[in-house]
Design an enzyme around this catalytic site. Structure first.
Site, PDB file in Angstrom:
ATOM      1  N   ARG A  85      -2.696  -1.569   5.328  1.00  0.00           N
ATOM      2  CA  ARG A  85      -3.525  -2.168   4.285  1.00  0.00           C
ATOM      3  C   ARG A  85      -2.820  -3.309   3.557  1.00  0.00           C
ATOM      4  O   ARG A  85      -3.436  -4.341   3.287  1.00  0.00           O
ATOM      5  CB  ARG A  85      -3.973  -1.091   3.284  1.00  0.00           C
ATOM      6  CG  ARG A  85      -4.951  -0.106   3.893  1.00  0.00           C
ATOM      7  CD  ARG A  85      -5.207   1.058   2.956  1.00  0.00           C
ATOM      8  NE  ARG A  85      -3.999   1.863   2.776  1.00  0.00           N
ATOM      9  CZ  ARG A  85      -3.903   2.917   1.979  1.00  0.00           C
ATOM     10  NH1 ARG A  85      -4.957   3.306   1.273  1.00  0.00           N
ATOM     11  NH2 ARG A  85      -2.792   3.590   1.881  1.00  0.00           N
ATOM     12  N   CYS A 126       0.888  -1.165   0.000  1.00  0.00           N
ATOM     13  CA  CYS A 126       0.000   0.000   0.000  1.00  0.00           C
ATOM     14  C   CYS A 126       0.922   1.210   0.000  1.00  0.00           C
ATOM     15  O   CYS A 126       1.992   1.154  -0.609  1.00  0.00           O
ATOM     16  CB  CYS A 126      -0.980  -0.036   1.168  1.00  0.00           C
ATOM     17  SG  CYS A 126      -0.208  -0.212   2.781  1.00  0.00           S
TER      18      CYS A 126
END
Ligand SMILES: [Zn+2]
Length: 131
Positions: free
Chosen positions: A76, A70
């Site tokens: 993430r 990410c």
């Protein structure tokens, strides 16, 4: 079939770039459209990642190594990598995916180190992983 997630640095990824069986999976959300991306990377935004996981598996047929990132690869990227591991463990289908990795320092670290950034608007990016 148990899989663990390992980390890869930007320079390791660059040295593997000609390896035909690697796919880079960008799970950033909107930032991809204005910050650019690693050439040849796939885009599966983290907010809809779980819904698209079977599409991702189709898209990476023939690849055995997936590298997630990410922006910083702190939340993430590792979260989506973990979701894929869990999905593969639950479904037990033979996808050929052997290695699930996370790019250390994410896209921001990649760009800050002066590594090549693609700014095309093609979906998917048709670039090669190497410039
Ligand atoms: Zn591109």
């Amino acid at each position: 079939m148990a899989r663990s997630i390992s980390y890869i640095t930007g320079s390791q990824l660059l040295s593997l770039r000609r390896h035909p069986s690697i796919a880079v999976v960008d799970v950033r959300d909107d930032e991809r459209s204005y910050d650019g991306h690693i050439s040849g990377s796939l885009h599966y935004a983290s907010d809809t990642f779980s819904d698209n996981i079977s599409n991702l598996i189709q898209a990476v047929k023939g690849k055995d190594t997936l590298v997630f990132h990410c922006a910083l690869s702190q939340v993430r990227g590792p979260t989506c990598a973990r979701r894929l591991v869990n999905y593969l463990e639950e479904n037990k289908e033979d996808t050929g995916i052997k290695n699930i990795m996370v790019l250390e320092r994410g896209f921001n670290g990649w760009e800050a180190s002066g590594r090549p950034v693609c700014r095309c608007t093609n979906i998917p990016c048709k670039g090669e992983l190497s410039p």
